[in-house]
Design an enzyme around this catalytic site. Structure first.
Site, PDB file in Angstrom:
ATOM      1  N   ASP A 329       0.827  -1.200   0.000  1.00 14.73           N
ATOM      2  CA  ASP A 329       0.000   0.000   0.000  1.00 14.73           C
ATOM      3  C   ASP A 329       0.869   1.260   0.000  1.00 14.73           C
ATOM      4  O   ASP A 329       1.943   1.281   0.604  1.00 14.73           O
ATOM      5  CB  ASP A 329      -0.898  -0.034   1.242  1.00 14.73           C
ATOM      6  CG  ASP A 329      -1.835   1.144   1.324  1.00 14.73           C
ATOM      7  OD1 ASP A 329      -2.659   1.304   0.405  1.00 14.73           O
ATOM      8  OD2 ASP A 329      -1.756   1.902   2.319  1.00 14.73           O
ATOM      9  N   GLU A 358       2.018  -0.004  -4.915  1.00 14.19           N
ATOM     10  CA  GLU A 358       1.016   0.975  -5.344  1.00 14.19           C
ATOM     11  C   GLU A 358       1.672   2.348  -5.450  1.00 14.19           C
ATOM     12  O   GLU A 358       2.051   2.941  -4.438  1.00 14.19           O
ATOM     13  CB  GLU A 358      -0.148   1.032  -4.351  1.00 14.19           C
ATOM     14  CG  GLU A 358      -1.193   2.075  -4.741  1.00 14.19           C
ATOM     15  CD  GLU A 358      -2.100   2.498  -3.599  1.00 14.19           C
ATOM     16  OE1 GLU A 358      -3.240   2.919  -3.876  1.00 14.19           O
ATOM     17  OE2 GLU A 358      -1.659   2.425  -2.430  1.00 14.19           O
TER      18      GLU A 358
END
Length: 616
Positions: A329, A358
């Site tokens: 993330d 990400e």
């Protein structure tokens, strides 16, 4: 942090007095022999450890040093595990400054055969991204638990709805039948927050599955059951921040554990500051050291003990749960040097593992920077195998919605892919039409079924590793709102009493059933011809609203041709593609039993996305 198990039998066997270490917690909670890196650092928490010493008599385990941070309730113990160390229970003795002694035990396990050589997800795979709280409720008994204030409420968009790990296990057969080969779940670790805890990104215990989802053992069971169905499990890891309910927010090991002395200071979100050759250091720090929201304190990975904690935690979960990969993330928000060390260690332990970061930028220059193998002007070293392809997602929507001209429409998609030379490995990017943080693709395309089919065909046949967001296969949408709780609505049929269970390919909407079968058909093509989707992409310049490309691999004579047609019914001139069509004798449209002899032209329907199997 997990409580260390006290095994008095092992301690007594070493002729030591066993004093139960009820207050002691140790991270990682256990470890394995024969890891690629022989070093292990234990974070130990107990009262008054400031000047404590640690020793053990276990063969081939050496205590190298004890580090004492600013918080006297913590120590960090550096161990070396020799190549000859055997699995077993290690007795440790802690001697405190006041002369008090505490004993605790620590278990070393045998690794599973082939663990280091595990194969991560690749171009042959298709990832199913799901929100566990919203997918299926397999165990209603864990919906509401004592000591967790965020109680279930299916009527509240941002509340907990009761989905869990058992619900995923119960529907593995559906995922397998559809043709998915990997599961990426939003985080399942404990989020002991007062509200809005369902999304999972406010972690309060890095070693504990949230009990409202299940347990560590059940997560391991999910991985094992999924593997039996040919499905891998990808863990969503959060390195940048924690939840405000984490014990570190009130008692961190070191004063600099959390950025800005534990006080909220918002990030700028301007990721370009990390790459700007003319940029100011203050702007870089404002991006990387800032918090997302007050409920997510930002971690300082420049602290070497925190950095090592996060590195070992990732290794622990891969080994413990048998993971096939990791999704990270908010990748670029963490410290750059830490990310370099984190990825290097994971790839050292598991050379064939896949990890996707990400980096939400639609600029491929920014996205490509983080991928291993990319040429970087600043010499930064990255071992990150994959990146989320946000540039393709953004361009795909624009290409489909725009009117066709010399510089708009499908030409934009072609141009983006023509720039793939900027990546270390464009074939290892994760491609997607939508995800959990944006509007559903059906909504983005104004609920146009023809455009939706084009988008999903491109995602499932272009280069890279496709990811499908749960519910996309049945046209879930969020028309009229950008609320993430609505975007992540409950999957139909996942709760007792739900009508029109999508798991049984049932729906009140004929369009939903049509969409589901459309995705299933494409996924089965991927499973039938895996070599092609690990192979090459050859694309031709779009013209007159038609875009044609091929997937091929020198290891097989079979090819796939994809035709995206935004016009009316069209005859496609196959002679233009002679480079790829040479030697092709037959064509067969996916989903159609009819085999056609290869000719000079091919008729395709209006507003269509068709996939053709080519054989010599």
């Amino acid at each position: 942090m997990k409580k260390a198990a006290t095994v008095c039998g092992a301690v007594l066997a070493a002729n030591l007095l066993c004093v139960p270490a009820y207050g002691v917690s140790v991270s990682p909670p256990d470890w394995w022999v024969n890891m690629a890196d022989s070093r292990l650092q234990l974070m130990i928490r107990d009262k008054d450890l400031g000047k404590a010493n640690v020793k053990t008599s276990y063969p081939d385990v050496h205590v190298d040093s004890v580090h004492r941070p600013s918080n006297a309730d913590y120590i960090f113990v550096d161990l070396t595990l020799s190549d000859n160390v055997k699995p077993g229970v290690i007795p440790f003795e802690i001697t405190k400054e006041n002369g008090g002694r505490v004993f605790f035990s620590y278990e070393l396990h045998e690794r599973k055969k082939g663990s280091a050589q595990r194969q991560g997800y690749s171009g042959k795979d298709t990832i199913y991204l799901l929100t566990p709280d919203r997918f299926a409720n397999g165990d209603e008994s864990n919906d509401s638990l004592e000591n967790y204030t965020d109680k279930p409420n299916r009527e509240e968009a941002g509340g907990r709805h009761g989905g869990d790990i058992q619900g995923i296990i119960d529907h593995l057969d559906y995922l397998s039948d559809m043709g998915f080969t990997q599961i990426w779940s939003m985080p399942l670790l404990e989020n002991a927050m007062d509200s809005y805890s369902y999304h999972g990104y406010a972690i309060t215990d890095y070693y504990q599955i949230d009990p409202r989802y299940g347990s560590n053992d059940l997560y391991k069971t999910l991985s094992e059951r999924a593997a039996e169905q040919g499905i891998g499990v990808i863990m969503d890891m959060v390195l940048n921040h924690i939840g405000s309910g984490h014990p570190w927010t009130t008692s961190p090991p070191d004063k600099d554990w959390i950025h800005h002395d534990g006080n909220f200071s918002a990030t700028t979100h301007i990721r370009e500051t990390l790459h700007d050759p003319h940029g100011a250091k203050a702007d870089r720090l404002a991006f990387s050291d800032g918090w997302f929201v007050p409920s997510m304190p930002d971690l300082n990975q420049q602290n070497p003990f925190l950095a090592n904690y996060l590195i070992q935690n990732a290794v622990w979960w891969v080994e413990y749960a048998g993971l096939s990969g990791i999704r990270v993330d908010t990748y670029s928000y963490s410290d750059k040097d830490f990310l370099s060390a984190w990825t290097a260690r994971l790839m050292k332990e598991y050379p064939s593992l896949n990890i996707v970061g990400e980096e939400w930028s639609v600029n491929p220059v920014i996205t490509s920077y983080w991928q291993s193998g990319t040429l970087r002007q600043d010499g930064y070293e990255s071992s990150l195998p994959s990146v989320m392809d946000f540039p393709l997602q953004h361009t795909l929507v624009s290409a489909l919605k725009e009117e066709e001209s010399w510089g708009s429409g499908l030409k934009k998609l072609y141009e983006l892919l023509a720039g793939d030379f900027i990546y270390g490995d464009a074939g290892n990017l994760v491609v997607f039409a939508d995800n959990h943080d944006m509007s559903r693709i059906y909504t983005q395309l104004d609920q146009d079924m023809a455009l939706w089919k084009m988008a999903m065909t491109v995602v499932l046949t272009t280069r890279g590793i496709p990811q499908v967001f749960y519910g996309t296969e049945i046209l879930m949408d969020n028309a009229g709102t950008e609320d993430h709780g609505i975007i992540r609505s409950d999957f139909p049929g996942g709760w007792p009493g739900d009508e029109s269970p999508a798991f049984s390919y049932e729906s009140d909407s004929a369009r939903s059933v049509e969409a589901q079968q459309f995705i299933r058909q494409l996924l089965h093509i991927r499973k039938q011809y895996p070599l092609l989707f690990e192979g090459q992409l050859t694309q031709y310049v779009p013209g007159d609203g038609t875009y044609v490309y091929f997937r091929h691999n020198r290891k097989t004579d079979t090819q796939i041709m994809v035709v995206i047609n935004k016009n009316g019914k069209k005859d496609v001139n196959l002679q233009r593609f002679s480079e790829r069509m040479a030697g092709v004798k037959t064509l067969q449209q996916a989903g159609d039993d009819e085999i056609m002899a290869a000719g000079n032209s091919l008729s395709v329907p209006e507003q269509s996305a068709t996939v053709w199997i080519l054989n010599q």
